[in-house]
Design an enzyme around this catalytic site. Structure first.
Site, PDB file in Angstrom:
ATOM      1  CB  ALA A 125      -0.870  -0.022   1.261  1.00 55.96           C
ATOM      2  N   GLY A 164       0.632  -5.069   0.651  1.00 57.31           N
ATOM      3  CA  GLY A 164      -0.561  -5.071  -0.192  1.00 57.31           C
ATOM      4  C   GLY A 164      -0.282  -5.690  -1.553  1.00 57.31           C
ATOM      5  CD  GLU A 197      -2.618  -7.673   2.411  1.00 56.17           C
ATOM      6  OE1 GLU A 197      -2.162  -6.507   2.282  1.00 56.17           O
ATOM      7  OE2 GLU A 197      -3.400  -7.981   3.321  1.00 56.17           O
TER       8      GLU A 197
HETATM    9  N1  T1G Z   1       4.666   3.374   0.073  1.00 54.74           N
HETATM   10  C1  T1G Z   1       5.155   4.594  -0.219  1.00 54.74           C
HETATM   11  N2  T1G Z   1       6.450   4.843  -0.531  1.00 54.74           N
HETATM   12  C2  T1G Z   1       7.284   3.798  -0.530  1.00 54.74           C
HETATM   13  C3  T1G Z   1       6.863   2.490  -0.216  1.00 54.74           C
HETATM   14  C4  T1G Z   1       5.480   2.295   0.099  1.00 54.74           C
HETATM   15  N3  T1G Z   1       4.988   1.098   0.382  1.00 54.74           N
HETATM   16  N4  T1G Z   1       7.952   1.676  -0.291  1.00 54.74           N
HETATM   17  C5  T1G Z   1       8.984   2.438  -0.630  1.00 54.74           C
HETATM   18  N5  T1G Z   1       8.601   3.711  -0.786  1.00 54.74           N
HETATM   19  C6  T1G Z   1       9.452   4.841  -1.176  1.00 54.74           C
HETATM   20  C7  T1G Z   1      10.553   5.080  -0.180  1.00 54.74           C
HETATM   21  O1  T1G Z   1      10.102   5.901   0.885  1.00 54.74           O
HETATM   22  C8  T1G Z   1      11.577   5.779  -1.064  1.00 54.74           C
HETATM   23  O2  T1G Z   1      11.115   7.120  -1.227  1.00 54.74           O
HETATM   24  C9  T1G Z   1      11.409   5.092  -2.407  1.00 54.74           C
HETATM   25  O3  T1G Z   1      10.100   4.497  -2.379  1.00 54.74           O
HETATM   26  C10 T1G Z   1      12.425   4.003  -2.658  1.00 54.74           C
HETATM   27  O4  T1G Z   1      12.356   3.155  -1.502  1.00 54.74           O
HETATM   28  C11 T1G Z   1      -2.743  -2.852   3.378  1.00 54.74           C
HETATM   29  C12 T1G Z   1      -0.945  -1.818   5.067  1.00 54.74           C
HETATM   30  C13 T1G Z   1      10.252  -1.984  -1.766  1.00 54.74           C
HETATM   31  C14 T1G Z   1      12.183  -3.170  -0.706  1.00 54.74           C
HETATM   32  O5  T1G Z   1       6.497  -2.168   3.937  1.00 54.74           O
HETATM   33  O6  T1G Z   1      10.687  -2.300   1.845  1.00 54.74           O
HETATM   34  O7  T1G Z   1       0.950  -2.748   2.249  1.00 54.74           O
HETATM   35  O8  T1G Z   1      13.116   8.260  -0.221  1.00 54.74           O
HETATM   36  O9  T1G Z   1      14.734   3.556  -0.846  1.00 54.74           O
HETATM   37  O10 T1G Z   1      15.960   0.259  -1.230  1.00 54.74           O
HETATM   38  O11 T1G Z   1      -1.610  -4.775   3.989  1.00 54.74           O
HETATM   39  O12 T1G Z   1      11.125   0.378  -0.333  1.00 54.74           O
HETATM   40  O13 T1G Z   1      12.947   7.926  -2.695  1.00 54.74           O
HETATM   41  O14 T1G Z   1      11.408   9.531  -1.530  1.00 54.74           O
HETATM   42  O15 T1G Z   1      13.342   1.694   0.208  1.00 54.74           O
HETATM   43  O16 T1G Z   1      14.997  -0.270  -3.565  1.00 54.74           O
HETATM   44  C15 T1G Z   1       3.970  -2.716   3.045  1.00 54.74           C
HETATM   45  C16 T1G Z   1       8.256  -0.927   2.087  1.00 54.74           C
HETATM   46  C17 T1G Z   1       3.298  -1.387   3.118  1.00 54.74           C
HETATM   47  C18 T1G Z   1       7.482  -2.208   1.778  1.00 54.74           C
HETATM   48  C19 T1G Z   1      12.541  -1.154  -2.132  1.00 54.74           C
HETATM   49  N6  T1G Z   1       5.140  -2.640   2.193  1.00 54.74           N
HETATM   50  N7  T1G Z   1       9.287  -0.674   1.096  1.00 54.74           N
HETATM   51  O17 T1G Z   1      13.738  -0.844  -1.466  1.00 54.74           O
HETATM   52  O18 T1G Z   1      14.072   1.552  -2.227  1.00 54.74           O
HETATM   53  S1  T1G Z   1       1.917  -1.416   4.188  1.00 54.74           S
HETATM   54  C20 T1G Z   1       6.336  -2.336   2.727  1.00 54.74           C
HETATM   55  C21 T1G Z   1      10.449  -1.373   1.098  1.00 54.74           C
HETATM   56  C22 T1G Z   1       0.790  -2.396   3.386  1.00 54.74           C
HETATM   57  C23 T1G Z   1      -1.393  -3.525   3.373  1.00 54.74           C
HETATM   58  C24 T1G Z   1      -0.378  -2.865   4.187  1.00 54.74           C
HETATM   59  C25 T1G Z   1      11.474  -0.919   0.102  1.00 54.74           C
HETATM   60  C26 T1G Z   1      11.592  -1.842  -1.128  1.00 54.74           C
HETATM   61  P1  T1G Z   1      12.218   8.298  -1.436  1.00 54.74           P
HETATM   62  P2  T1G Z   1      13.688   2.496  -0.983  1.00 54.74           P
HETATM   63  P3  T1G Z   1      14.788   0.153  -2.156  1.00 54.74           P
END
Ligand code: T1G
Length: 675
Positions: free
Chosen positions: A63, A102, A105
Site C-alpha cells: 500500500a 498489499g 495481498e
Molecule cells: N509506500 C510509499 N512509498 C514507498 C513504499 C510504500 N509502500 N515503499 C517504498 N517507498 C518509497 C521510499 O520511501 C523511497 O522514497 C522510495 O520508495 C524508494 O524506496 C494494506 C498496510 C520496496 C524493498 O512495507 O521495503 O501494504 O526516499 O529507498 O531500497 O496490507 O522500499 O525515494 O522519496 O526503500 O529499492 C507494506 C516498504 C506497506 C514495503 C525497495 N510494504 N518498502 O527498497 O528503495 S503497508 C512495505 C520497502 C501495506 C497492506 C499494508 C522498500 C523496497 P524516497 P527504498 P529500495
C-alpha cells in the site's frame, strides 16, 4: 493526470500494467485503474483471462504508506482485492522484484501467481507496526500453510520465489527475461479452467499447539511489540472461523494497530531512515567520486569489520597493519566471520573465497596509493591519527577520500594535519562494524560536498544507514550517551543499584541498560590505566580488573557462560564511595531513573539540533535505533519525547536541576514537536 494503470489486449487476454515508480505502491490512482480494468474484463466476453503486471523495478511493493495519514480514498485496497478474487475469469499475477504487503495481498487474491526466480514475496507490515490489512492474514495461511504464514506475517521477512513455489504461494516460475510471455502462456493454459482457485475458499488448519509453540519460541524477539501478536492472532483466527469473520477480525486488528503509537513510531523510522540519506543543501545529482578500491588501516576488530562491509559489496580492500602477526590475525578473523555466515547458509563458500580474494593484506602504507577511499581504524589518540594522516597525505592519490573511524575526536583537527582537508571526513562505524547498520558520517568544516555525498551514497552501497553528523565531541550518538552514563553513575551514589537502573532500561525496550552496556563494551575503555588513581566508582572497578564480561567481572559478576549476577563486591565499592562523598541517598523510583537518564538524552538531542550537528530530529532517532537498539516501536529519542510531551520532559528536567536546552523549552512552550 494520466493513470499509472494501462491495459492492453493480447488475444483474449487483458494485460493490466502498473507504472507507478519507484515501487508501484498501491496508491489511490493505481487502485482506481486496476478497478476500472477489472470492470472492463468483467464486461467483455471476448476477454477470457487477465494478467496483472508492473513496470519498473518491482511488482507492487505495498500500500502507499504516505496515504496512511490522509483520509481513505475509494476503492480501498481490501475492496479491490476482493474484486480481483471475485472476478469470474482467471486473474494471473506476474511477479518480479518484491511483491510486498498489499502487493502480496493483490497476488494472493489473484487465482494464479507466476514469478521470476529473482522475485521475493513478503508481508512486512509488522515492521511498520501493522499487519496485512487486505486479507493477507486470512489468505496466506490458506494458500501457503499456517507455519509459513506465521513466519512471514509475524516477522515480516520476504521469501524467495522458489520458496514460495515450494509452498504453493507461487504456481509457476517464469524465465528471468520472459515474465510476460510466460504469464500469457500460463493465462492461455488456465483461461478455461474451472472452478477458479480462490484462496478464500481453501481452509487453513493447524493444531493449537503450533501457535503456542510459535509464541513461546519468539517471545524474546517480540518483547514489547504489539504487532507480532496481532499478526499471530489473525492467522490463528483463520484456522478457527469462516473467511468472512476472519476478515472482520483482521480489519479490526489492523485499525487498532494503525491508530496506535507503535505503528506511528515504526512508520516514522521507515521514512526517517530514507530521509537521513539526503543532505540538505547538496544537489541529489552531484557527481560522485568513483570508489573502486578501499584502503583500511588497522586489522583489529574494527578494521576487519569495516573491511568486510566493502568486501561483501564487491569492493576490493587493501588492509594495512604494522606487524605481520596482527595482520595475519586480522585476516584470519575476517575469514572466520565469513565462514561462520556460510555455515549458517547466509552466503555460499564461493562468496567466502570471492570476498577473501578481494582482500589484499599488507604491512606497507604505500600500498594504499591506488585507493579511492582510505579509512583508518587505529588507536583512538589524536597524535597518532594526526601523524598517520600526515603520512597518508603524501601517499594517497589526488582526490582520494581520507576517513577516520574515530568515535569522538575532532575531525577538523585531523583534517588540518593534511594538505587536503576538503577530502577528509569521519566514518564512525559501530562495533561489530560488519553487523551494526549505523554509520555516522562526520562532515568536517572543510569537507567537500562531493566527498560527503560520495560517502553517504557508499553507505547505502555497503547496506548501512548513514547519518550526517557535525564535528562535536561524540558526534550524535555517543554525545547523547554521555549524559545518560553520567546520570546513571550519580544515581548509584543516590541509592540506586546497577541492576535496578538496567532493569528500567530493559523494560523500556533497550537491549541492555547503562551498566550492562559498560560490561559488554569494557569498563576499562577510556580508563587512565593507573590502578593507584581511584577517583570514582569506575576507577575502583577498573583497578580490580573488573573490566566487564571479558574479565568475568564488571558492574556484574559473570559465570563461565557470561550469565550476569549482582556483585556484592560492587555493592561494597558503591557504598564506600557513598560514604567517602557523604552522598545523600533516597528511595529511587523507576520514574526518576527514566527522568534522569532518558530525559537528558532528549535535552542533548535538542542541543545537537540547536548547534546544527544533526540535520534533523529524525536523524537523531535513526542514530539511536540503528546504533544503540532504541526500541523501534518508540520511534527514537526525539519521537519518543514528542509522544511523552515536551512539557513533561521540561518539567522532569527542571525537577532534577538540569539546564533545559533553549530549543526544547521553546518547542514545549509553543506546543510544537521535534518530528
Ligand atoms: N509506500 C510509499 N512509498 C514507498 C513504499 C510504500 N509502500 N515503499 C517504498 N517507498 C518509497 C521510499 O520511501 C523511497 O522514497 C522510495 O520508495 C524508494 O524506496 C494494506 C498496510 C520496496 C524493498 O512495507 O521495503 O501494504 O526516499 O529507498 O531500497 O496490507 O522500499 O525515494 O522519496 O526503500 O529499492 C507494506 C516498504 C506497506 C514495503 C525497495 N510494504 N518498502 O527498497 O528503495 S503497508 C512495505 C520497502 C501495506 C497492506 C499494508 C522498500 C523496497 P524516497 P527504498 P529500495
Amino acid at each position: 493526470m494520466t493513470s499509472p494503470i494501462t491495459t492492453a489486449r493480447h488475444g483474449d487476454i487483458l494485460v493490466v500494467t502498473s507504472d507507478n515508480p519507484p515501487v508501484n505502491a498501491l496508491g489511490a490512482a493505481v487502485r482506481t485503474g486496476i478497478d476500472a480494468a477489472l470492470k472492463e474484463a468483467a464486461g467483455d466476453d471476448s476477454i477470457h483471462a487477465v494478467v496483472i503486471t508492473c513496470a519498473g523495478k518491482t511488482f507492487f511493493a505495498g500500500a502507499d504508506i504516505t496515504e496512511f495519514s490522509k483520509p481513505p480514498v475509494e476503492p480501498l485496497l481490501p475492496t479491490l482485492v476482493d474484486s480481483i478474487e471475485g472476478l469470474d475469469k482467471p486473474v494471473i499475477a506476474a511477479i518480479h522484484g518484491t511483491a510486498l504487503g498489499g502487493g502480496c495481498e493483490v497476488a494472493l487474491a489473484c487465482h494464479y501467481r507466476i514469478a521470476v526466480p529473482s522475485a521475493k514475496l513478503g508481508v512486512p507490515e509488522v515492521k511498520l507496526g501493522l499487519l496485512p490489512g487486505a486479507g493477507g492474514t486470512q489468505r496466506l495461511p490458506r494458500v501457503a500453510g499456517v507455519a509459513l504464514a506465521l513466519e512471514m506475517t509475524a516477522k515480516g521477512d520476504p521469501i524467495s520465489a522458489s520458496q514460495a513455489h515450494e509452498a504453493g504461494l507461487v504456481d509457476r516460475l517464469a524465465g528471468e527475461a520472459s515474465l510476460l510471455d510466460d504469464a500469457l502462456a500460463f493465462a492461455a493454459e488456465v483461461a478455461a479452467a474451472r472452478p477458479l482457485p480462490r484462496a478464500s475458499e481453501k481452509t487453513a488448519t493447524a493444531d493449537a499447539q503450533v501457535f503456542a509453540d510459535f509464541r513461546k519460541t519468539n517471545a524474546r524477539r517480540f518483547r514489547g511489540f504489539d504487532a507480532p501478536e496481532a499478526n499471530i492472532a489473525c492467522v490463528e483466527k483463520a484456522t478457527q472461523v469462516p473467511f468472512g469473520q476472519g476478515l472482520q477480525f483482521e480489519r479490526e486488528s489492523f485499525m487498532k494497530l494503525m491508530f496506535g503509537v507503535q505503528s506511528a513510531a515504526q512508520r516514522h523510522i521507515f521514512f526517517s531512515e530514507r530521509k537521513a540519506s539526503k543532505i540538505d543543501g547538496i544537489a541529489s545529482d552531484i557527481a560522485l567520486r568513483p570508489i573502486k578500491r578501499v584502503g583500511v588501516i588497522g586489522a583489529g576488530t574494527m578494521g576487519g569489520g569495516i573491511s568486510m562491509n566493502f568486501l561483501s559489496a564487491g569492493i576490493p580492500v587493501t588492509i594495512v597493519e604494522m606487524q605481520q602477526e596482527a595482520l595475519d590475525r586480522g585476516t584470519a578473523t575476517v575469514r572466520k566471520n565469513y565462514e561462520a555466515s556460510a555455515a549458517k547458509g547466509r552466503i555460499t563458500p564461493d562468496q567466502v573465497e570471492q570476498a577473501m580474494g578481494a582482500l589484499n593484506p599488507t604491512l606497507s602504507l604505500e600500498d594504499l596509493a591506488d585507493c579511492d577511499l582510505i579509512i583508518e581504524a587505529v588507536y583512538e589518540n589524536m597524535d597518532v591519527k594526526k601523524e598517520l594522516f600526515g603520512k597518508l597525505d603524501k601517499i594517497a592519490k589526488p582526490h582520494a577520500i581520507l576517513a577516520s573511524n574515530t568515535s569522538y575526536l575532532n575531525v577538523d583537527e585531523i583534517a588540518a594535519s593534511t594538505s587536503r582537508p576538503q577530502d577528509v571526513l569521519g566514518m564512525h562505524f559501530f562495533s561489530p562494524a560488519n553487523v551494526m547498520k549505523l554509520l555516522e558520517v562526520v562532515r568536517g568544516a572543510k569537507t567537500a560536498d562531493d566527498v560527503l555525498a560520495t560517502v553517504m551514497a557508499l553507505g547505502k552501497t555497503i547496506r548501512k544507514v548513514a547519518v550526517v553528523s557535525g564535528v562535536c565531541h561524540g558526534f550524535i550518538g555517543n554525545r547523547m550517551l554521555m549524559p545518560r552514563q553520567v546520570e546513571a553513575m550519580k544515581l548509584l551514589m543516590a541509592g540506586a543499584t546497577p541492576e535496578q537502573i538496567d532493569k528500567v532500561h530493559v523494560a523500556f525496550g533497550m537491549p541492555m541498560g547503562p551498566f550492562q552496556m559498560s560490561d559488554l563494551a569494557g569498563v576499562d575503555i577510556g580508563w587512565h590505566r593507573d590502578p593507584t588513581r581511584i577517583e570514582n566508582i569506575r576507577d575502583a572497578l577498573a583497578a580490580e580488573k573488573r573490566w566487564g564480561q571479558k574479565t568475568q567481572a564488571g558492574f556484574y559478576d559473570y559465570d563461565e557462560k557470561r550469565n550476569p549476577s549482582p556483585s556484592p563486591r560492587v555493592a561494597e565499592i558503591i557504598e564506600e564511595f557513598r560514604v567517602r562523598e557523604g552522598a545523600q541517598q533516597h528511595d529511587i523510583t523507576d520514574e526518576e531513573i527514566v527522568e534522569r537518564t532518558l530525559y537528558p538524552m532528549v535535552n542533548e538531542g535538542a542541543l545537537i539540533l540547536e548547534e546544527g550537528m544533526a540535520q534533523r530530529a529524525s536523524d537523531i532517532d535513526v542514530v539511536w535505533i540503528y546504533g544503540y537498539g532504541w526500541p523501534v516501536y518508540r520511534g527514537g529519542p526525539m519521537f519518543w519525547a514528542d509522544t511523552e510531551g515536551l512539557k513533561k520532559i521540561v518539567a522532569g528536567l527542571e525537577k532534577h536541576g538540569f539546564e533545559v536546552a533553549k530549543l526544547l523549552r521553546d518547542k514545549a512552550e509553543k506546543g510544537e514537536r521535534f518530528n
